[in-house]
Design a protein around this motif. Structure first.
Motif, PDB file in Angstrom:
ATOM      1  N   SER A  61       0.941  -1.190   0.102  1.00 18.69           N
ATOM      2  CA  SER A  61      -0.001   0.014   0.017  1.00 18.69           C
ATOM      3  C   SER A  61       0.839   1.269   0.024  1.00 18.69           C
ATOM      4  O   SER A  61       0.658   2.218  -0.580  1.00 18.69           O
ATOM      5  CB  SER A  61      -0.993  -0.070   1.253  1.00 18.69           C
ATOM      6  OG  SER A  61      -0.213   0.115   2.346  1.00 18.69           O
ATOM      7  N   HIS A  62       1.957   1.207   1.007  1.00 13.08           N
ATOM      8  CA  HIS A  62       2.814   2.323   0.757  1.00 13.08           C
ATOM      9  C   HIS A  62       3.645   2.812  -0.601  1.00 13.08           C
ATOM     10  O   HIS A  62       3.711   3.901  -1.168  1.00 13.08           O
ATOM     11  CB  HIS A  62       3.836   2.265   1.755  1.00 13.08           C
ATOM     12  CG  HIS A  62       3.189   2.166   3.287  1.00 13.08           C
ATOM     13  ND1 HIS A  62       4.006   2.086   4.288  1.00 13.08           N
ATOM     14  CD2 HIS A  62       2.224   2.781   3.577  1.00 13.08           C
ATOM     15  CE1 HIS A  62       3.140   2.049   5.393  1.00 13.08           C
ATOM     16  NE2 HIS A  62       1.988   2.722   5.077  1.00 13.08           N
ATOM     17  N   SER A  63       3.852   1.522  -1.289  1.00 11.07           N
ATOM     18  CA  SER A  63       4.657   1.832  -2.488  1.00 11.07           C
ATOM     19  C   SER A  63       3.478   2.176  -3.626  1.00 11.07           C
ATOM     20  O   SER A  63       3.682   2.970  -4.476  1.00 11.07           O
ATOM     21  CB  SER A  63       4.978   0.381  -3.244  1.00 11.07           C
ATOM     22  OG  SER A  63       6.106  -0.204  -2.279  1.00 11.07           O
ATOM     23  N   ALA A  64       2.203   1.756  -3.803  1.00 10.09           N
ATOM     24  CA  ALA A  64       1.013   2.390  -4.356  1.00 10.09           C
ATOM     25  C   ALA A  64       1.056   3.835  -4.002  1.00 10.09           C
ATOM     26  O   ALA A  64       0.833   4.655  -5.161  1.00 10.09           O
ATOM     27  CB  ALA A  64       0.116   1.599  -4.179  1.00 10.09           C
ATOM     28  N   VAL A 122      -0.692  -0.741 -13.187  1.00  7.38           N
ATOM     29  CA  VAL A 122      -0.776  -1.964 -12.342  1.00  7.38           C
ATOM     30  C   VAL A 122      -1.013  -1.851 -11.022  1.00  7.38           C
ATOM     31  O   VAL A 122      -1.691  -2.944 -10.203  1.00  7.38           O
ATOM     32  CB  VAL A 122       0.905  -2.608 -12.558  1.00  7.38           C
ATOM     33  CG1 VAL A 122       0.923  -3.893 -12.094  1.00  7.38           C
ATOM     34  CG2 VAL A 122       1.219  -2.424 -13.996  1.00  7.38           C
ATOM     35  N   PHE A 123      -0.541  -0.836 -10.377  1.00  7.09           N
ATOM     36  CA  PHE A 123      -0.836  -0.712  -8.555  1.00  7.09           C
ATOM     37  C   PHE A 123      -2.242  -0.487  -8.607  1.00  7.09           C
ATOM     38  O   PHE A 123      -2.761  -1.341  -7.562  1.00  7.09           O
ATOM     39  CB  PHE A 123      -0.189   0.567  -8.454  1.00  7.09           C
ATOM     40  CG  PHE A 123       1.221   0.301  -7.952  1.00  7.09           C
ATOM     41  CD1 PHE A 123       1.767  -0.353  -6.765  1.00  7.09           C
ATOM     42  CD2 PHE A 123       2.276   1.146  -8.567  1.00  7.09           C
ATOM     43  CE1 PHE A 123       2.905  -0.318  -6.191  1.00  7.09           C
ATOM     44  CE2 PHE A 123       3.600   1.186  -8.022  1.00  7.09           C
ATOM     45  CZ  PHE A 123       3.927   0.428  -7.150  1.00  7.09           C
ATOM     46  N   ARG A 124      -2.978   0.127  -9.393  1.00  6.67           N
ATOM     47  CA  ARG A 124      -4.402   0.018  -9.456  1.00  6.67           C
ATOM     48  C   ARG A 124      -4.930  -1.282  -9.610  1.00  6.67           C
ATOM     49  O   ARG A 124      -6.006  -1.619  -8.820  1.00  6.67           O
ATOM     50  CB  ARG A 124      -5.052   1.076 -10.330  1.00  6.67           C
ATOM     51  CG  ARG A 124      -6.458   1.539 -10.109  1.00  6.67           C
ATOM     52  CD  ARG A 124      -7.008   2.770 -10.689  1.00  6.67           C
ATOM     53  NE  ARG A 124      -6.832   2.295 -12.256  1.00  6.67           N
ATOM     54  CZ  ARG A 124      -6.001   3.370 -13.100  1.00  6.67           C
ATOM     55  NH1 ARG A 124      -5.095   4.204 -12.352  1.00  6.67           N
ATOM     56  NH2 ARG A 124      -5.704   3.234 -14.060  1.00  6.67           N
ATOM     57  N   ALA A 125      -4.659  -1.984 -10.461  1.00  5.13           N
ATOM     58  CA  ALA A 125      -5.312  -3.224 -10.927  1.00  5.13           C
ATOM     59  C   ALA A 125      -4.986  -4.250  -9.529  1.00  5.13           C
ATOM     60  O   ALA A 125      -5.834  -5.067  -9.137  1.00  5.13           O
ATOM     61  CB  ALA A 125      -4.558  -4.076 -12.188  1.00  5.13           C
ATOM     62  N   VAL A 126      -3.822  -4.110  -9.087  1.00  6.54           N
ATOM     63  CA  VAL A 126      -3.403  -5.174  -8.056  1.00  6.54           C
ATOM     64  C   VAL A 126      -4.015  -4.605  -6.811  1.00  6.54           C
ATOM     65  O   VAL A 126      -4.660  -5.534  -5.802  1.00  6.54           O
ATOM     66  CB  VAL A 126      -1.881  -5.345  -7.764  1.00  6.54           C
ATOM     67  CG1 VAL A 126      -1.666  -6.035  -6.608  1.00  6.54           C
ATOM     68  CG2 VAL A 126      -1.279  -5.949  -9.118  1.00  6.54           C
ATOM     69  N   ARG A 127      -3.833  -3.551  -6.502  1.00  2.00           N
ATOM     70  CA  ARG A 127      -4.357  -2.957  -5.198  1.00  2.00           C
ATOM     71  C   ARG A 127      -5.856  -2.727  -4.954  1.00  2.00           C
ATOM     72  O   ARG A 127      -6.278  -2.904  -4.066  1.00  2.00           O
ATOM     73  CB  ARG A 127      -3.493  -1.647  -4.598  1.00  2.00           C
ATOM     74  CG  ARG A 127      -2.000  -1.897  -4.358  1.00  2.00           C
ATOM     75  CD  ARG A 127      -1.856  -2.603  -3.204  1.00  2.00           C
ATOM     76  NE  ARG A 127      -2.516  -2.216  -2.011  1.00  2.00           N
ATOM     77  CZ  ARG A 127      -2.643  -2.734  -0.804  1.00  2.00           C
ATOM     78  NH1 ARG A 127      -2.139  -3.899  -0.794  1.00  2.00           N
ATOM     79  NH2 ARG A 127      -3.318  -2.251   0.103  1.00  2.00           N
ATOM     80  N   THR A 128      -6.326  -2.083  -5.930  1.00  2.00           N
ATOM     81  CA  THR A 128      -7.728  -1.476  -5.972  1.00  2.00           C
ATOM     82  C   THR A 128      -8.771  -2.566  -6.572  1.00  2.00           C
ATOM     83  O   THR A 128      -9.904  -2.914  -5.959  1.00  2.00           O
ATOM     84  CB  THR A 128      -7.990  -0.232  -6.560  1.00  2.00           C
ATOM     85  OG1 THR A 128      -6.998   0.752  -6.047  1.00  2.00           O
ATOM     86  CG2 THR A 128      -9.270   0.477  -6.513  1.00  2.00           C
ATOM     87  N   LEU A 133      -2.608 -10.894 -11.384  1.00  2.00           N
ATOM     88  CA  LEU A 133      -1.625 -10.618 -12.412  1.00  2.00           C
ATOM     89  C   LEU A 133      -0.504 -11.815 -12.264  1.00  2.00           C
ATOM     90  O   LEU A 133       0.637 -11.189 -12.773  1.00  2.00           O
ATOM     91  CB  LEU A 133      -1.344  -9.395 -12.723  1.00  2.00           C
ATOM     92  CG  LEU A 133      -2.502  -8.476 -12.829  1.00  2.00           C
ATOM     93  CD1 LEU A 133      -1.954  -7.020 -13.202  1.00  2.00           C
ATOM     94  CD2 LEU A 133      -3.360  -8.558 -13.952  1.00  2.00           C
ATOM     95  N   THR A 134      -0.634 -12.841 -11.661  1.00  2.00           N
ATOM     96  CA  THR A 134       0.645 -13.589 -11.342  1.00  2.00           C
ATOM     97  C   THR A 134       0.776 -14.843 -12.271  1.00  2.00           C
ATOM     98  O   THR A 134       1.787 -15.514 -11.897  1.00  2.00           O
ATOM     99  CB  THR A 134       0.526 -14.090 -10.005  1.00  2.00           C
ATOM    100  OG1 THR A 134      -0.659 -14.978  -9.878  1.00  2.00           O
ATOM    101  CG2 THR A 134       0.462 -13.009  -8.789  1.00  2.00           C
ATOM    102  N   THR A 135       0.065 -14.905 -13.185  1.00  2.00           N
ATOM    103  CA  THR A 135       0.184 -16.093 -14.197  1.00  2.00           C
ATOM    104  C   THR A 135       0.417 -15.346 -15.665  1.00  2.00           C
ATOM    105  O   THR A 135      -0.033 -14.236 -15.946  1.00  2.00           O
ATOM    106  CB  THR A 135      -0.977 -16.932 -14.436  1.00  2.00           C
ATOM    107  OG1 THR A 135      -1.935 -16.137 -14.700  1.00  2.00           O
ATOM    108  CG2 THR A 135      -1.334 -17.393 -12.908  1.00  2.00           C
ATOM    109  N   GLU A 136       0.876 -16.109 -16.541  1.00  2.00           N
ATOM    110  CA  GLU A 136       1.181 -15.374 -17.691  1.00  2.00           C
ATOM    111  C   GLU A 136       0.046 -15.224 -18.449  1.00  2.00           C
ATOM    112  O   GLU A 136      -0.037 -14.058 -19.137  1.00  2.00           O
ATOM    113  CB  GLU A 136       2.046 -16.518 -18.820  1.00  2.00           C
ATOM    114  CG  GLU A 136       2.336 -15.885 -20.287  1.00  2.00           C
ATOM    115  CD  GLU A 136       2.931 -16.900 -20.953  1.00  2.00           C
ATOM    116  OE1 GLU A 136       3.019 -16.776 -22.273  1.00  2.00           O
ATOM    117  OE2 GLU A 136       3.680 -17.597 -20.376  1.00  2.00           O
ATOM    118  N   ASP A 137      -1.084 -16.104 -18.459  1.00  2.00           N
ATOM    119  CA  ASP A 137      -2.181 -15.707 -19.326  1.00  2.00           C
ATOM    120  C   ASP A 137      -2.941 -14.694 -18.609  1.00  2.00           C
ATOM    121  O   ASP A 137      -3.402 -13.755 -19.451  1.00  2.00           O
ATOM    122  CB  ASP A 137      -3.005 -17.085 -19.101  1.00  2.00           C
ATOM    123  CG  ASP A 137      -2.570 -18.108 -20.258  1.00  2.00           C
ATOM    124  OD1 ASP A 137      -1.710 -17.890 -20.785  1.00  2.00           O
ATOM    125  OD2 ASP A 137      -3.149 -19.383 -19.808  1.00  2.00           O
ATOM    126  N   ALA A 138      -3.057 -14.479 -17.249  1.00  2.00           N
ATOM    127  CA  ALA A 138      -3.638 -13.359 -16.623  1.00  2.00           C
ATOM    128  C   ALA A 138      -2.873 -12.098 -16.910  1.00  2.00           C
ATOM    129  O   ALA A 138      -3.587 -11.044 -17.431  1.00  2.00           O
ATOM    130  CB  ALA A 138      -3.864 -13.686 -15.135  1.00  2.00           C
TER     131      ALA A 138
END
Length: 214
Positions: A61-64, A122-128, A133-138
């Protein structure tokens, strides 16, 4: 950015700079905790009067919270500061698998020249949005939605260059003795982090002070 950390990592590997890290990295990221360590190593590469190296994780969260203020800070210092980014991987930590996958995504985007445009997304996708997004397909599906060519993305994702960059990350964290996220190291001799700057909001002003030092 014209100067990519990917090149610096590969140059460091080639030169053997990552063979003997200065200290062991902690097992897991700590947000808001700091252990002072004197004698930071020298910068990765001097491509401008100053170099700032940000250590971050997409699920921190702080990195975001720092991403957009740091991008604005770097834009204000164009030509004076080169900003590099290093994604977190703490070997043996509970989040190592997630961090490794996120690091692969970051270096794939960097290889495609898309980090500056997509880092905040990317931050918004992961955090919010809580996107996985941890697989190649995703990751490839998400990248295509952002306007990247899916075949190019998959080729970069599987590339040996990205493999080497991801493999080098734990040694970089040890080399810079990173124990708090986000951490920004300036010119290899000083650093700031939320615990040092009174929170994320204070980090840009602290960075201004660090680059103004004689």
């Amino acid at each position: 950015m014209k100067t990519l950390l990917r090149s610096a990592v590969l140059a460091a590997v080639s030169a053997g700079l990552l063979a003997a890290p200065a200290a062991a990295a902690p097992d897991a990221p700590h947000e808001g905790a700091h252990l002072a360590r004197p004698g930071l190593p020298q910068p990765l590469r001097a491509a401008a009067p100053h170099e700032a190296v940000e250590f971050f994780w997409y699920d921190c969260s702080h990195s975001a919270a720092l991403e957009e203020p740091l991008a604005r800070w770097a834009a204000r210092h164009t030509g004076e500061v080169v900003l590099h980014r290093v994604p977190a991987i703490w070997t043996g930590g509970p989040d190592e698998r997630l961090q490794t996958a996120h690091a692969r995504l970051f270096y794939t985007l960097e290889r495609l020249g898309a980090v500056d445009r997509l880092q905040a997304r990317v931050f918004r996708a992961v955090r919010t949005e809580k996107a996985d997004l941890t697989t190649e397909d995703a990751a490839a599906e998400w990248a295509a939605e952002q306007g990247l060519d899916e075949r190019d993305f998959r080729a970069a994702y599987r590339s040996s260059e990205v493999d080497r960059a991801v493999a080098a990350v734990p040694a970089l964290f040890a080399r810079y003795a990173v124990d708090e996220l986000p951490t920004v190291v300036v010119d290899g001799t000083s650093r700031t982090a939320p615990s040092r700057a009174g929170g994320v909001a204070g980090m840009p002003a602290e960075l201004d002070r660090l680059i103004a030092r004689p």
